[in-house]
Design a protein around this motif. Structure first.
Motif, PDB file in Angstrom:
ATOM      1  N   GLY A 198       0.810  -1.225   0.000  1.00 14.65           N
ATOM      2  CA  GLY A 198       0.000   0.000   0.000  1.00 14.65           C
ATOM      3  C   GLY A 198       0.833   1.259   0.000  1.00 14.65           C
ATOM      4  O   GLY A 198       0.333   2.359   0.260  1.00 14.65           O
ATOM      5  N   ILE A 199       2.125   1.140  -0.328  1.00 17.71           N
ATOM      6  CA  ILE A 199       3.003   2.313  -0.421  1.00 17.71           C
ATOM      7  C   ILE A 199       2.608   3.129  -1.650  1.00 17.71           C
ATOM      8  O   ILE A 199       2.371   2.552  -2.718  1.00 17.71           O
ATOM      9  CB  ILE A 199       4.477   1.866  -0.539  1.00 17.71           C
ATOM     10  N   PRO A 200       2.485   4.444  -1.543  1.00 21.99           N
ATOM     11  CA  PRO A 200       2.143   5.252  -2.709  1.00 21.99           C
ATOM     12  C   PRO A 200       3.071   4.959  -3.889  1.00 21.99           C
ATOM     13  O   PRO A 200       4.293   4.936  -3.735  1.00 21.99           O
ATOM     14  CB  PRO A 200       2.319   6.687  -2.207  1.00 21.99           C
ATOM     15  N   GLY A 201       2.481   4.683  -5.062  1.00 26.50           N
ATOM     16  CA  GLY A 201       3.256   4.374  -6.252  1.00 26.50           C
ATOM     17  C   GLY A 201       3.574   2.905  -6.415  1.00 26.50           C
ATOM     18  O   GLY A 201       4.041   2.468  -7.468  1.00 26.50           O
ATOM     19  N   GLN A 202       3.324   2.097  -5.376  1.00 29.29           N
ATOM     20  CA  GLN A 202       3.620   0.668  -5.429  1.00 29.29           C
ATOM     21  C   GLN A 202       2.611  -0.048  -6.323  1.00 29.29           C
ATOM     22  O   GLN A 202       1.426   0.270  -6.337  1.00 29.29           O
ATOM     23  CB  GLN A 202       3.573   0.084  -4.018  1.00 29.29           C
ATOM     24  N   THR A 203       3.080  -1.018  -7.093  1.00 35.07           N
ATOM     25  CA  THR A 203       2.209  -1.852  -7.909  1.00 35.07           C
ATOM     26  C   THR A 203       2.231  -3.275  -7.368  1.00 35.07           C
ATOM     27  O   THR A 203       3.115  -3.647  -6.587  1.00 35.07           O
ATOM     28  CB  THR A 203       2.679  -1.875  -9.374  1.00 35.07           C
ATOM     29  N   VAL A 204       1.260  -4.076  -7.785  1.00 32.92           N
ATOM     30  CA  VAL A 204       1.236  -5.474  -7.384  1.00 32.92           C
ATOM     31  C   VAL A 204       2.512  -6.171  -7.841  1.00 32.92           C
ATOM     32  O   VAL A 204       3.103  -6.968  -7.098  1.00 32.92           O
ATOM     33  CB  VAL A 204      -0.005  -6.180  -7.970  1.00 32.92           C
ATOM     34  N   GLU A 205       2.963  -5.854  -9.054  1.00 34.78           N
ATOM     35  CA  GLU A 205       4.149  -6.486  -9.600  1.00 34.78           C
ATOM     36  C   GLU A 205       5.375  -6.177  -8.750  1.00 34.78           C
ATOM     37  O   GLU A 205       6.196  -7.070  -8.460  1.00 34.78           O
ATOM     38  CB  GLU A 205       4.375  -6.040 -11.042  1.00 34.78           C
ATOM     39  N   ARG A 206       5.522  -4.932  -8.354  1.00 34.41           N
ATOM     40  CA  ARG A 206       6.675  -4.563  -7.532  1.00 34.41           C
ATOM     41  C   ARG A 206       6.575  -5.179  -6.144  1.00 34.41           C
ATOM     42  O   ARG A 206       7.584  -5.599  -5.557  1.00 34.41           O
ATOM     43  CB  ARG A 206       6.793  -3.045  -7.430  1.00 34.41           C
ATOM     44  N   LEU A 207       5.384  -5.224  -5.591  1.00 41.18           N
ATOM     45  CA  LEU A 207       5.192  -5.840  -4.280  1.00 41.18           C
ATOM     46  C   LEU A 207       5.616  -7.306  -4.316  1.00 41.18           C
ATOM     47  O   LEU A 207       6.352  -7.774  -3.436  1.00 41.18           O
ATOM     48  CB  LEU A 207       3.730  -5.725  -3.858  1.00 41.18           C
ATOM     49  N   LEU A 208       5.165  -8.023  -5.339  1.00 36.54           N
ATOM     50  CA  LEU A 208       5.511  -9.438  -5.440  1.00 36.54           C
ATOM     51  C   LEU A 208       6.993  -9.629  -5.728  1.00 36.54           C
ATOM     52  O   LEU A 208       7.591 -10.631  -5.296  1.00 36.54           O
ATOM     53  CB  LEU A 208       4.660 -10.113  -6.514  1.00 36.54           C
ATOM     54  N   ASP A 209       7.597  -8.679  -6.427  1.00 36.90           N
ATOM     55  CA  ASP A 209       9.034  -8.769  -6.653  1.00 36.90           C
ATOM     56  C   ASP A 209       9.800  -8.580  -5.344  1.00 36.90           C
ATOM     57  O   ASP A 209      10.788  -9.284  -5.079  1.00 36.90           O
ATOM     58  CB  ASP A 209       9.490  -7.730  -7.676  1.00 36.90           C
ATOM     59  N   SER A 210       9.344  -7.646  -4.510  1.00 34.80           N
ATOM     60  CA  SER A 210       9.955  -7.488  -3.181  1.00 34.80           C
ATOM     61  C   SER A 210       9.812  -8.777  -2.376  1.00 34.80           C
ATOM     62  O   SER A 210      10.746  -9.223  -1.700  1.00 34.80           O
ATOM     63  CB  SER A 210       9.315  -6.321  -2.424  1.00 34.80           C
ATOM     64  N   ALA A 211       8.626  -9.386  -2.455  1.00 43.93           N
ATOM     65  CA  ALA A 211       8.400 -10.640  -1.742  1.00 43.93           C
ATOM     66  C   ALA A 211       9.311 -11.741  -2.277  1.00 43.93           C
ATOM     67  O   ALA A 211       9.844 -12.549  -1.505  1.00 43.93           O
ATOM     68  CB  ALA A 211       6.940 -11.055  -1.855  1.00 43.93           C
ATOM     69  N   GLU A 212       9.501 -11.771  -3.598  1.00 39.86           N
ATOM     70  CA  GLU A 212      10.385 -12.773  -4.209  1.00 39.86           C
ATOM     71  C   GLU A 212      11.813 -12.606  -3.715  1.00 39.86           C
ATOM     72  O   GLU A 212      12.505 -13.585  -3.395  1.00 39.86           O
ATOM     73  CB  GLU A 212      10.345 -12.626  -5.728  1.00 39.86           C
ATOM     74  N   GLN A 213      12.256 -11.352  -3.635  1.00 41.16           N
ATOM     75  CA  GLN A 213      13.611 -11.104  -3.147  1.00 41.16           C
ATOM     76  C   GLN A 213      13.741 -11.469  -1.670  1.00 41.16           C
ATOM     77  O   GLN A 213      14.788 -11.960  -1.227  1.00 41.16           O
ATOM     78  CB  GLN A 213      13.983  -9.633  -3.370  1.00 41.16           C
ATOM     79  N   ALA A 214      12.678 -11.239  -0.911  1.00 39.92           N
ATOM     80  CA  ALA A 214      12.719 -11.581   0.516  1.00 39.92           C
ATOM     81  C   ALA A 214      12.782 -13.099   0.718  1.00 39.92           C
ATOM     82  O   ALA A 214      13.619 -13.594   1.484  1.00 39.92           O
ATOM     83  CB  ALA A 214      11.501 -11.003   1.230  1.00 39.92           C
ATOM     84  N   VAL A 215      11.914 -13.858   0.044  1.00 42.76           N
ATOM     85  CA  VAL A 215      11.872 -15.306   0.279  1.00 42.76           C
ATOM     86  C   VAL A 215      13.119 -16.002  -0.271  1.00 42.76           C
ATOM     87  O   VAL A 215      13.409 -17.139   0.116  1.00 42.76           O
ATOM     88  CB  VAL A 215      10.598 -15.943  -0.322  1.00 42.76           C
ATOM     89  N   ALA A 216      13.873 -15.312  -1.131  1.00 46.05           N
ATOM     90  CA  ALA A 216      15.128 -15.887  -1.620  1.00 46.05           C
ATOM     91  C   ALA A 216      16.102 -16.130  -0.470  1.00 46.05           C
ATOM     92  O   ALA A 216      16.994 -16.989  -0.574  1.00 46.05           O
ATOM     93  CB  ALA A 216      15.764 -14.967  -2.662  1.00 46.05           C
ATOM     94  N   TYR A 217      15.944 -15.396   0.627  1.00 43.47           N
ATOM     95  CA  TYR A 217      16.800 -15.587   1.800  1.00 43.47           C
ATOM     96  C   TYR A 217      16.247 -16.658   2.737  1.00 43.47           C
ATOM     97  O   TYR A 217      16.811 -16.897   3.815  1.00 43.47           O
ATOM     98  CB  TYR A 217      16.974 -14.262   2.543  1.00 43.47           C
ATOM     99  N   GLU A 218      15.129 -17.270   2.351  1.00 43.15           N
ATOM    100  CA  GLU A 218      14.510 -18.368   3.099  1.00 43.15           C
ATOM    101  C   GLU A 218      14.252 -18.011   4.567  1.00 43.15           C
ATOM    102  O   GLU A 218      14.603 -18.778   5.485  1.00 43.15           O
ATOM    103  CB  GLU A 218      15.369 -19.631   3.013  1.00 43.15           C
TER     104      GLU A 218
END
Length: 435
Positions: A198-218
């Motif tokens: 819900g960050i201003p300017g954030q898109t679903v695609e960018r949110l999921l990309d952040s999540a992808e980068q986070a889960v890469a660290y397991e």
């Protein structure tokens, strides 16, 4: 519904409902810790900078000398508390929260752990520390490992620099990656990473990309938070436009994490199985917490207390100074004494919003009543598909969990709601006076 994001119900009653108290003898209440489920919390209210959405008790720009004096005050408080702790008052877990605890020096951190062990007698095995990317270094990780930290929670929020700037966060994505590498290399039993949607300017695609980068660290845990803009915060002074598809963002993020093996335990908490250190589905609402420091809350059954609440820098610093100059840390002057009815509400709120749900037999044993009879809203939620019930439990459905911030506030009593509104008005007035 127009807006499913009304309020985050992480405790009840919220400390904005606390007020002046008198005639409370802490020694009488603290005897109730004997043989009970108890937690120890150390509040470190120092930050490098104030996040744009933060309305917590914290201050920025304090010197090393000031922070050392604060730790010394914590030790004096712990020494006084230790004199009245009853036999059998053990603490199962210890949390260092903030603020940003790792803003303390290595020496100060070690002293805090020493206070927990030597002054408060902490012998538990669960030790939790909150951190942020800019403060997560190999040097700071060392005292955490030495003192048996089992869970480190890091506020990442986003892997996009422009989104971090929109939140008035000072770290950048590069620091997040460096910090995450340090935590992984340190082999803490549980790592939690926080994200905000819900960050201003954030898109679903960018949110999921952040999540992808986070889960890469397991990480063993992921917490995901909607962006709330509270009165008195930096972002409240800006013209902020939330993405229109905020609820869709949540759904996409939830489904993303579940597809990658994370079990949802609440609207915000996702846990990678199996790891018993991260699974805590016992019922809550009756546990006790003793808080050391300024700004943290203590709970001893129906007695909830803390130092006074403030958000602005000047108000927080003034309260900190009073705490550091205090002689009698056993005096309870600010808090809330819950009635039997408010204790029932606390139990219902703190359990229905988690996957563990309301244990009917425990409710009967504690309150000699039935939860549906006391709170007809529960029956309405069952009938509308927001909750399910059997002979043993009442739990929210997946849809109900997704609407926790809409459903939970409906259980707040009128008395607590009025006190919260007055408490928020006071904190906003104090900030206005600062500027």
């Amino acid at each position: 519904m127009d807006n499913p994001y009304v309020q985050y119900m992480y405790s009840y009653p919220h400390k904005t409902a606390y007020g002046p108290m008198s005639g409370i003898c802490l020694e009488d209440y603290i005897q109730r810790l004997a043989g009970a489920q108890n937690s120890l919390y150390f509040h470190i209210p120092f930050c490098q900078s104030k996040c744009g959405y933060c309305n917590l008790f914290s201050v920025t720009g304090q010197s090393d000398e000031f922070m050392s004096a604060y730790v010394a005050a914590m030790e004096r408080q712990a020494e006084q508390l230790r004199t009245i702790l009853p036999e059998g008052a053990d603490f199962s877990d210890l949390t260092l929260g903030g603020g940003t605890p790792l803003l303390l020096s290595e020496k100060q951190l070690r002293r805090v752990f020493s206070i927990a062990r030597d002054r408060m007698g902490f012998k538990g095995k669960s030790v939790i520390v909150e951190t942020s990317p800019a403060q997560t270094t190999e040097e700071k990780a060392a005292p955490l490992k030495e003192n048996g930290v089992t869970r480190v929670s890091m506020g990442v929020q986003s892997f996009y620099d422009e989104e971090l700037r929109a939140l008035n966060r000072r770290h950048r994505a590069e620091q997040v990656h460096r910090a995450a590498h340090i935590l992984k290399k340190s082999n803490f039993p549980c790592i939690n990473l926080d994200l905000i949607y819900g960050i201003p300017g954030q898109t679903v695609e960018r949110l999921l990309d952040s999540a992808e980068q986070a889960v890469a660290y397991e990480p063993e845990e992921m917490f995901v938070y909607p962006l709330y803009i509270k009165k008195g915060t930096f972002l409240a002074q800006k013209v902020m436009v939330h993405p229109e598809n905020l609820y869709k963002m949540y759904q996409e993020l939830r489904d993303f994490l579940k597809a990658r093996g994370y079990k949802q335990l609440s609207m915000r908490r996702f846990v990678k199985d199996p790891n018993p250190l991260t699974l805590n589905q016992r019922s809550c609402g009756f546990e006790n917490t003793i808080s050391i420091g300024c700004g943290g809350r203590s709970y001893i059954e129906n007695l909830h207390f803390s130092t006074p609440f403030a958000v602005g820098q000047r108000g927080c610093v003034d309260i900190l100074q009073q705490y550091m100059e205090k002689k009698d840390f056993l005096e309870v002057t600010h808090g809330y004494l819950l009635s039997e009815e408010e204790m029932r509400r606390r139990y219902v709120i703190k359990n229905i919003l988690f996957c563990c749900g309301i244990d009917k037999e425990e409710y009967r044993s504690r309150f000699s009543s039935e939860p549906e009879r006391d709170y007809p809203l529960l029956t309405e939620w069952i009938q509308s598909g927001m909750a399910v019930a059997d002979s043993a439990k009442i739990c929210l459905t997946e849809r109900g969990i997704s609407l926790s911030d809409f459903l939970g506030p409906k259980l707040i009593s009128e008395e607590v709601r009025e006190k919260m509104e007055e408490g928020v008005k006071w904190s906003v007035r104090s900030i206005t006076e600062e500027v």
